[in-house]
Scaffold this active site. Sequence first.
Site, mmCIF file in Angstrom:
data_model
loop_
_atom_site.group_PDB
_atom_site.id
_atom_site.type_symbol
_atom_site.label_atom_id
_atom_site.label_comp_id
_atom_site.label_asym_id
_atom_site.label_seq_id
_atom_site.Cartn_x
_atom_site.Cartn_y
_atom_site.Cartn_z
ATOM 1 N N HIS A 1 0.835 -1.200 0.000
ATOM 2 C CA HIS A 1 0.000 0.000 0.000
ATOM 3 C C HIS A 1 0.869 1.249 0.000
ATOM 4 C CE1 HIS A 1 -4.262 -1.309 0.596
ATOM 5 N NE2 HIS A 1 -3.620 -2.446 0.739
ATOM 6 N N TYR B 1 -9.004 5.763 7.509
ATOM 7 C CA TYR B 1 -9.083 6.049 8.941
ATOM 8 C C TYR B 1 -10.076 7.194 9.107
ATOM 9 C CZ TYR B 1 -4.896 3.209 9.815
ATOM 10 O OH TYR B 1 -3.999 2.170 9.920
ATOM 11 N N LYS C 1 1.764 -0.425 14.796
ATOM 12 C CA LYS C 1 3.142 -0.547 15.255
ATOM 13 C C LYS C 1 3.454 -1.858 15.982
ATOM 14 C CE LYS C 1 5.032 2.951 13.641
ATOM 15 N NZ LYS C 1 4.645 2.371 12.364
#
Length: 407
Positions: A82, A217, A313
Amino acid sequence: MADRADAPLITRTKVGIVGGGPAGLMLSHLLAKQGIDNVVVELRDPDTIKNTHRAGILEQQAVRMLTESGVDGRVLTDGDEHEGIDLRFKGESHPLNFPDLVDATVTLYAQNEVFIDLAAARARDGGDVRYESEVIEVADLKTDTPKIRYRDVSAGADPDTVHEIHCDILVGADGSRSFCRRAVGQEQGHQDFKIEYPFAWFGILTEAPKSSPELIYANSPHGFALISQRSESVQRMYFQCDPAERTEDWSDDRIWTELQKRVDGPDGFQLKTGPIFDKTVLGFRSFVREPMSHGNLFLAGDAAHTVPPTGAKGLNLAFADVKVLFEALDSLYSTGSRELLDAYAETALKRVWKAQNFSYWMTSMLHTRKDASPFETKRALGELETITSSRFGQQYLAESYTGWPHA
């Protein structure tokens, strides 16, 4: 090698690793490539791990760790690269192009797929990975011979027989409920830093085409939503919910209605829907244990720290820990110097706290607390406007999302 002459249940090795998830197996793989003997013990059986669906967004450094170390190249063929994300607020999308901003990309590749590749590599290379092994004690951590004591809980095994692994170095890579971490309490000079969030994610897997070429998002008056992906025909999506929410209370129609509310806007954007075959409520927190070592015990990955998933993360931090720890162990066994090993915790924590900051920031900016004041809601929208209207702001987010260079 097991010493069966005088102590038939004792195995001696250089590095004992508790935890056979991606972090533990990656460390085992790297050590074995350098001829450093190691043994991995893991409570779960392989099928349970490979069928535990967890999203994965891999930084380029993590992809290279899988491919350049000889694990497998499947992440390049089956992973989905992506080039950015969409920040959506006030019903409008604001695309961030990572190659343009920071010359980097990320790859969607589920964590259970990472495990499958690593488990296959360890089996291929003759690695000593002991699944269905319940650790009951880690001992003598401040000596030259720390020990792992465990029971074989596989079918047909004697549950009363205790096995021991004697090692030079013991690594706790056993996840957020880490037995190894809990064995070293805060009364021994360790400190836990943590924050709980008043919301969770309601996650689904659905048989549907992609709704968008990139991940979305979304900040909305109804709460956060993440429109993610898994493959061309299976998509992963989340929406902010109460941690006490029950999946059985949500029909497919109710879920789709809620998700659509979170992304509605004047551009008429519509989600592509389909049958939902998996539902889960994912709670999360921010957590760090300091220091990440105790004598000859070293923590890595979720055993030492967890982050909310908003910043993508978790697995990347675990692999970064593994890289630092592997290089320290390689130095120890090749030169006899403990310098890098003694600096492991301090080195790893620099990246950990950068990731904690980014993950907390993304979570706070995109989620809406039930008790948020109108000022707080407006302030978050102002922050999103600041980021999306500034190339420097976009670069900060893109650099943090795609990952900093490994130490």
